[in-house]
Scaffold this active site. Sequence first.
Site, short mmCIF file in Angstrom:
data_model
loop_
_atom_site.label_atom_id
_atom_site.label_comp_id
_atom_site.label_asym_id
_atom_site.label_seq_id
_atom_site.Cartn_x
_atom_site.Cartn_y
_atom_site.Cartn_z
N LYS A 137 0.85 -1.19 0.00
CA LYS A 137 0.00 0.00 0.00
C LYS A 137 0.88 1.23 0.00
O LYS A 137 1.97 1.22 0.57
CB LYS A 137 -0.87 0.02 1.26
CG LYS A 137 -2.07 0.93 1.17
CD LYS A 137 -3.15 0.27 0.32
CE LYS A 137 -4.52 0.83 0.52
NZ LYS A 137 -5.53 -0.16 0.11
N GLY A 144 -18.99 3.47 -2.67
CA GLY A 144 -20.37 3.69 -2.26
C GLY A 144 -21.30 3.93 -3.44
O GLY A 144 -22.43 3.41 -3.48
N GLY A 189 -18.28 7.79 -2.41
CA GLY A 189 -17.20 7.92 -3.38
C GLY A 189 -17.31 6.78 -4.38
O GLY A 189 -18.40 6.27 -4.63
N ASN A 190 -16.19 6.34 -4.90
CA ASN A 190 -16.21 5.29 -5.94
C ASN A 190 -16.91 4.02 -5.47
O ASN A 190 -17.77 3.48 -6.16
CB ASN A 190 -14.77 4.99 -6.38
CG ASN A 190 -14.71 3.84 -7.37
OD1 ASN A 190 -14.48 2.68 -7.00
ND2 ASN A 190 -14.97 4.11 -8.63
N GLY A 222 -20.60 6.96 2.97
CA GLY A 222 -19.51 7.29 2.04
C GLY A 222 -20.02 7.12 0.62
O GLY A 222 -20.50 6.05 0.26
N1 GLU Z 1 -7.28 0.01 -3.01
C1 GLU Z 1 -8.07 -1.13 -3.31
C2 GLU Z 1 -8.11 -2.07 -2.12
O1 GLU Z 1 -7.92 -1.67 -1.00
C3 GLU Z 1 -7.67 -1.80 -4.61
C4 GLU Z 1 -6.29 -2.35 -4.66
C5 GLU Z 1 -5.86 -2.86 -6.04
O2 GLU Z 1 -6.66 -2.87 -6.95
O3 GLU Z 1 -4.69 -3.24 -6.14
O4 GLU Z 1 -8.40 -3.24 -2.24
#
Ligand code: GLU
Length: 421
Positions: free
Chosen positions: A115, A229, A226-227, A224
């Site tokens: 992350k 929700g 956003g994308n 929420g």
């Molecule tokens: N940020 C998203 C998650 O927490 C997607 C991660 C991704 O597609 O690599 O799962």
Amino acid sequence: MHRKHRKNEDPFTCVMEMIRRTGEILEFDKRFPGAKMVERIAISDKIIRFKSIIPRDDGGVGVFQCYRVQQSDTLGPYKGGTRLHPSVNMDEVKALATLMTLKTSLVDVPFGGGKGGICVDPKGLSVMELERLIRRYVNQIKDDLGPDEDIPAPDVNSGPREMAWIYDEYRNYSESARGVVTGKPLELGGSLGRLQATGYGVALITERFCYGNKLVNPAISIEGFGNVGQFAAMKLSEMGFRVIAVSDSGGCVVNQTGLNITRLLAYKREKGQVADFPDAKPLGNILEAPMDIHIPCALGHSINGENVDQLGSNLKLIVEGANSPVSSQAEKILEGKGVTLVPDILANAGGVIVSYYEWVQNREGLYWSEDEVLGRMNGKMIAAYDRVVNYAEEKKLFLRQAAYCLSMEKIARAINYRGSQ
Ligand code: GLU
């Protein structure tokens, strides 16, 4: 944000505690003597922490704290989003990276976990400044990224536009660049269905639960917008569900007979908020909506020890659209009341599943239809959901605990096969 958490209640501590407890349930010490399996899963491979400096439009500079945590590559390249938010901090990124490791393992995607994050309020930057920041960020970690190394993706406040900048910046340093990032715009090798994937997956899991538990015409609230929700709401209303309350950072609206989601989406696009939507009443706090199912799609620990009691007594199910939206203290209280929680690493895995398909399509140079992408995603989500539910029933565990067991069992076996180095 994290300063508000009580001692031992921040997301990182909660995830680490779950990993420790799962190691005990799976009897790692007895089965893999001397292998230190819990530590090998819990401790991140590499933590990159740095500052990025960019020129501001006004002639000054901006200074930003940045992170990339490469949590585990046991099952494949590091994989996970890049979060842009003023509350981003080291422990949060570590927790989110660990959830990615657990998520990819659980839903059978051949990736590890990682992350990234930048402590920034993107609304405070011009588009040019934001592009400069993303490019600087990539430039500083380029040697650690790569289609077979570490593959960023969208997360809170980052989407196709930011992924395009990541891709374009990385292209300056490498020829094989497409698979270095997922969630790209279609024109740059993105996948059909990626934008909708997380929200659609959340809706699918909600439907599966209602079907399996004979929950008829439940009232649903979505925290929420956003994308995640928005696409969850859209899919649920297409499926015929009654979404009665929706909130975003500016307010909450409720309509007991069901909100018209198509109109609410158009309203949100136009006004940038859900507040004052004409066909609904305002509500001070979404947790007080009379819902049967609550779907948190906002930030971590939005449901915590302090506000969990505000949730109505009808509540039967929480589906975690966001990552770690429920603190462990709140979770214990909800479990005591008989509320079922579908954990983040299962409920919101649609995004990373379609990221995997995007990466596969980039490698093959052969692109799939939206039906093919989402059909495959549905299959993977349902299979993982059924595995978790069956395991939980068999072992008499809550769903989160069952999901951690299945996920960590696979990682531990892979570590064991790879030997002691
Ligand atoms: N940020 C998203 C998650 O927490 C997607 C991660 C991704 O597609 O690599 O799962």
